[in-house]
Write a protein that holds these residues in place. Sequence first.
Motif, PDB file in Angstrom:
ATOM      1  N   ASP A 113    -104.081 -62.932  17.558  1.00 50.48           N
ATOM      2  CA  ASP A 113    -103.690 -61.841  16.682  1.00 50.48           C
ATOM      3  C   ASP A 113    -103.088 -60.678  17.452  1.00 50.48           C
ATOM      4  OD1 ASP A 113    -104.653 -63.091  14.274  1.00 50.48           O
ATOM      5  OD2 ASP A 113    -106.648 -62.691  15.046  1.00 50.48           O
ATOM      6  N   ARG A 370    -100.837 -62.122  10.208  1.00 50.09           N
ATOM      7  CA  ARG A 370    -101.789 -61.189   9.608  1.00 50.09           C
ATOM      8  C   ARG A 370    -101.317 -60.780   8.215  1.00 50.09           C
ATOM      9  NH1 ARG A 370    -101.644 -56.590  13.978  1.00 50.09           N
ATOM     10  NH2 ARG A 370     -99.418 -57.112  13.772  1.00 50.09           N
ATOM     11  N   SER A 384    -106.771 -60.985   9.653  1.00 47.74           N
ATOM     12  CA  SER A 384    -106.199 -62.121  10.375  1.00 47.74           C
ATOM     13  C   SER A 384    -106.305 -63.358   9.503  1.00 47.74           C
ATOM     14  CB  SER A 384    -106.946 -62.348  11.696  1.00 47.74           C
ATOM     15  OG  SER A 384    -106.625 -63.611  12.243  1.00 47.74           O
TER      16      SER A 384
END
Length: 475
Positions: A113, A370, A384
């Motif tokens: 992420d 995301r 996420s």
Amino acid sequence: MSKTKCPKCGSISIRQGATKCPSCRAWVSSPRLAGSRVQLGALGLVLLTAGLGGFGMLAGGAAVLASQGRLGGPRAPVSAPPPALLAASSALPPAPSVSAASSALASAAPAADTPPSSSEAPAAFAVATTIRLDAPPVDVAFADDEAMAFVLCEDGTLRAHALDSGAEKARARLPGKGTALRRLPAGRLAVLGVSTGLPLVTTAPWLSGAAPSAYLKRVDVKGALDVAASGDPPVLVVASAQGGRVVRLVGTDLAPDGEILFPAPIRGFAPLPSSGGDQLLVLLDGRTPTEPGSVVLLDPVTKPFGGARSAWSSLLEPRASAAPRAASSERALLFDRATAKVVGFSVGAEPRLAPAGPQPIAAFPWPGERAVVIGAAGEGTLVSLDHREVLATVALGGVPSSAALSPEGRTILVALGGGPRGKGATTVVLGGEPLRIVSTLQTGEGSQVVSVAPGGRLALVAATSARAVTVLRRP
């Protein structure tokens, strides 16, 4: 056991297979081992000691490999390096240590992420002008050239205003009071929520002063709650609030070409772009309050209409937010208002669910696998999709009523016109890494609807209590 006679002392005491007489201690057979011991000398002792030490090192290495579970696996064939490589090896720099190599790998591997790098902060919007109205605005949309704003008002009129001056350029009386606007290809506008049928306005003849019969057409779909265009030439798919009806319209005259009847209430559409042909998601509520809703995937142009479709029923109240095609790629983002989940859809893959934060009212894709979810409690939640977890929350400073994503997918405008009285007068701009409020703008009491132009430089915010539309601009 049989014994033999010693050739030295004559004693019959040597056992079969023995090499030395037990009486006189004389060697009976060739003393090869004894000769080796005599010939070993000092150099032999050094070599023997080195050999035992090497064996110990090998044994230690084997123990380490065994503890790591590597011993016993297939071994790569050993080949002697070419002479040129041996000659050049002395000029090579020393190999890095294990810790240095680990640090290099850690810095090279992308973290989960990790937000995409951005060379600059998102450009901030600023108030450019305010369009004053004599009726509360319901919804707004941009003209194709982004020089005008189309405003649907509560009095059943559709108006066109110049963005630079705010002056009204045209006004049309509709066959009923609409609830929303949808931009369609070829300069058309669809007015949703009219109980007598779906009004379609062709903007070019309307703006040129033509008679209503030249620019206004009413399609026989009563109480239309959503419409989607697909294909070239485009076909229209219209959802009706009456009876769970979905109708396909084709041709220049928009003639009906098939329909589907669903047993559950329809909440809207969500386009699912695909390189193999765009698909359409139909969002259905449950038939009863305790029954889960469903998401139906269908091809809007295949024949017969609705002949091939699939359903997914793990959401209670599936909803979708309008997102620019460039931002969504070949994916669609939904959210479940009842269970506070956000769902990522893509062609040929299993849907991905992640927590959405409390009371979601809108959700948008965000760079780096995301999503940003706007909650009715006044928070923006960054989640996420890969790891199915909340990454961050941002307090918005008010109760959101609607939100829109910019075409580049890095800026979200949230109108904060909600609350008990519905007179919030600000709009916030979310963006940046980490996610934050970039700016707060005064957009009038009852800021209820926000729309971003396809070019990304302009935005409109409709304020019902202020009877105004604020034009926002950024560099």
